[in-house]
Design a protein around this motif. Structure first.
Motif, PDB file in Angstrom:
ATOM      1  N   VAL A   1       0.833  -1.206   0.000  1.00  0.00           N
ATOM      2  CA  VAL A   1       0.000   0.000   0.000  1.00  0.00           C
ATOM      3  C   VAL A   1       0.870   1.260   0.000  1.00  0.00           C
ATOM      4  N   TRP A   2       1.920   1.281   0.839  1.00  0.00           N
ATOM      5  CA  TRP A   2       2.784   2.455   0.922  1.00  0.00           C
ATOM      6  C   TRP A   2       3.495   2.737  -0.401  1.00  0.00           C
ATOM      7  N   SER A   3       3.804   1.684  -1.162  1.00  0.00           N
ATOM      8  CA  SER A   3       4.552   1.854  -2.412  1.00  0.00           C
ATOM      9  C   SER A   3       3.756   2.606  -3.478  1.00  0.00           C
ATOM     10  N   PHE A   4       2.438   2.698  -3.312  1.00  0.00           N
ATOM     11  CA  PHE A   4       1.642   3.512  -4.232  1.00  0.00           C
ATOM     12  C   PHE A   4       1.829   4.999  -3.945  1.00  0.00           C
ATOM     13  N   ILE A   5       2.304   5.310  -2.734  1.00  0.00           N
ATOM     14  CA  ILE A   5       2.559   6.690  -2.343  1.00  0.00           C
ATOM     15  C   ILE A   5       4.024   7.052  -2.565  1.00  0.00           C
ATOM     16  N   TYR A   6       4.902   6.132  -2.146  1.00  0.00           N
ATOM     17  CA  TYR A   6       6.346   6.387  -2.248  1.00  0.00           C
ATOM     18  C   TYR A   6       7.067   5.062  -2.484  1.00  0.00           C
ATOM     19  N   PRO A   7       7.894   4.970  -3.542  1.00  0.00           N
ATOM     20  CA  PRO A   7       8.603   3.705  -3.824  1.00  0.00           C
ATOM     21  C   PRO A   7       9.519   3.304  -2.667  1.00  0.00           C
ATOM     22  N   LEU A   8       9.599   2.014  -2.422  1.00  0.00           N
ATOM     23  CA  LEU A   8      10.423   1.490  -1.338  1.00  0.00           C
ATOM     24  C   LEU A   8      11.594   0.703  -1.911  1.00  0.00           C
ATOM     25  N   THR A   9      12.812   1.065  -1.525  1.00  0.00           N
ATOM     26  CA  THR A   9      13.990   0.319  -1.958  1.00  0.00           C
ATOM     27  C   THR A   9      14.127  -0.945  -1.121  1.00  0.00           C
ATOM     28  N   VAL A  10      14.249  -2.079  -1.810  1.00  0.00           N
ATOM     29  CA  VAL A  10      14.392  -3.375  -1.151  1.00  0.00           C
ATOM     30  C   VAL A  10      15.852  -3.806  -1.125  1.00  0.00           C
ATOM     31  N   GLU A  11      16.541  -3.617  -2.239  1.00  0.00           N
ATOM     32  CA  GLU A  11      17.957  -3.955  -2.336  1.00  0.00           C
ATOM     33  C   GLU A  11      18.612  -3.053  -3.375  1.00  0.00           C
ATOM     34  N   LYS A  12      19.801  -2.554  -3.020  1.00  0.00           N
ATOM     35  CA  LYS A  12      20.561  -1.716  -3.934  1.00  0.00           C
ATOM     36  C   LYS A  12      21.978  -2.253  -4.002  1.00  0.00           C
ATOM     37  N   THR A  13      22.445  -2.490  -5.216  1.00  0.00           N
ATOM     38  CA  THR A  13      23.755  -3.094  -5.385  1.00  0.00           C
ATOM     39  C   THR A  13      24.362  -2.590  -6.694  1.00  0.00           C
ATOM     40  N   SER A  14      25.457  -3.200  -7.100  1.00  0.00           N
ATOM     41  CA  SER A  14      26.106  -2.836  -8.359  1.00  0.00           C
ATOM     42  C   SER A  14      26.728  -4.086  -8.954  1.00  0.00           C
ATOM     43  N   SER A  15      27.196  -3.949 -10.177  1.00  0.00           N
ATOM     44  CA  SER A  15      27.840  -5.076 -10.849  1.00  0.00           C
ATOM     45  C   SER A  15      28.936  -4.548 -11.767  1.00  0.00           C
ATOM     46  N   HIS A  16      29.600  -5.453 -12.446  1.00  0.00           N
ATOM     47  CA  HIS A  16      30.639  -5.067 -13.398  1.00  0.00           C
ATOM     48  C   HIS A  16      30.067  -4.197 -14.520  1.00  0.00           C
ATOM     49  N   PHE A  17      28.813  -4.435 -14.873  1.00  0.00           N
ATOM     50  CA  PHE A  17      28.197  -3.737 -16.002  1.00  0.00           C
ATOM     51  C   PHE A  17      27.326  -2.556 -15.585  1.00  0.00           C
ATOM     52  N   ASN A  18      26.840  -2.569 -14.349  1.00  0.00           N
ATOM     53  CA  ASN A  18      25.900  -1.549 -13.902  1.00  0.00           C
ATOM     54  C   ASN A  18      26.356  -0.953 -12.570  1.00  0.00           C
ATOM     55  N   SER A  19      26.565   0.357 -12.551  1.00  0.00           N
ATOM     56  CA  SER A  19      26.983   1.016 -11.311  1.00  0.00           C
ATOM     57  C   SER A  19      25.874   1.009 -10.270  1.00  0.00           C
TER      58      SER A  19
END
Length: 219
Positions: A8-26
């Motif tokens: 329900v909250w995500s319809f108001i404000y997006p919630l970050t679940v996991e943030k990471t990086s890789s060799h191809f994507n910062s």
């Protein structure tokens, strides 16, 4: 499973679940938006957000459900938007061979998007450019959705790659080639890509969908 409060909250404000990086994507970020998981790069949606809507629109415009599709090549898998559309939305009974270069993207797809549930999906971690040049199979549908963040790698917009795609087409098959049009690359980049397609194919169409263009070729 997303709990009710977060959904329900995500319809108001997006919630970050996991943030990471890789060799191809910062940046690789899984968020809950409008009650569902999405996968974003730094400047683009990779799966289940705007990209999902773009391909849903493209598939409707090309009446994908009415085409005789048994064998699909998907170049640029992300977290699985296209297979979800083909298998779940349009109920197409086909085999999908999907190529994704980023192992971390594949891992996030398995962790959050349950992509392993598709029995007729073969997911290969490889460079799409190299795969296409070596491939000797034929396909009824070829989808090119190759991005590093919001950029299409220059090598997949070259005549050599486009000609290699043509060799993989069955009679009556279709190519859908996705490209973002923004201020930085603009119409000049699209014009150059169209010239490359024109040098390989007699005819093609351009679908304009929400800031993206999809070049469509039917053999």
């Amino acid at each position: 499973m997303i709990n009710i409060f977060k959904s329900v909250w995500s319809f108001i404000y997006p919630l970050t679940v996991e943030k990471t990086s890789s060799h191809f994507n910062s940046v690789l970020e899984v968020r809950i938006e409008n009650g569902k998981y999405v996968l974003n790069a730094a400047n683009a949606n990779y799966s289940f957000g705007s990209l999902h809507r773009i391909f849903l629109n493209a598939f409707k415009q090309t009446t994908i459900g009415e085409r005789p599709i048994k064998n699909v090549l998907l170049l640029g898998f992300g977290a699985g938007s296209v297979p979800v559309l083909l298998f779940d939305e349009f109920k197409i009974d086909c085999k999908i061979t999907a190529i994704e270069i980023d192992e971390k993207v594949i891992a996030l797809g398995k962790k959050y998007f349950n992509i392993q549930r598709f029995e007729k999906l073969e997911l290969i971690c490889a460079d799409a450019y190299e795969y296409v040049l070596k491939c000797n199979m034929k396909f009824d549908l070829i989808i090119t959705d190759i991005f590093i963040d919001d950029k299409v790698p220059s090598q997949v917009e070259q005549v050599e790659f486009i000609a290699a795609l043509k060799k993989l087409m069955n009679p009556g098959s279709m190519i859908l080639f996705n490209k973002i049009i923004n201020v930085e690359n603009g119409m000049a980049s699209l014009s150059k890509l169209q010239k490359q397609f024109k040098s390989v194919f007699d005819e093609y169409d351009v679908l304009n969908i929400s800031g993206n263009v999809i070049i469509k070729v039917v053999s």
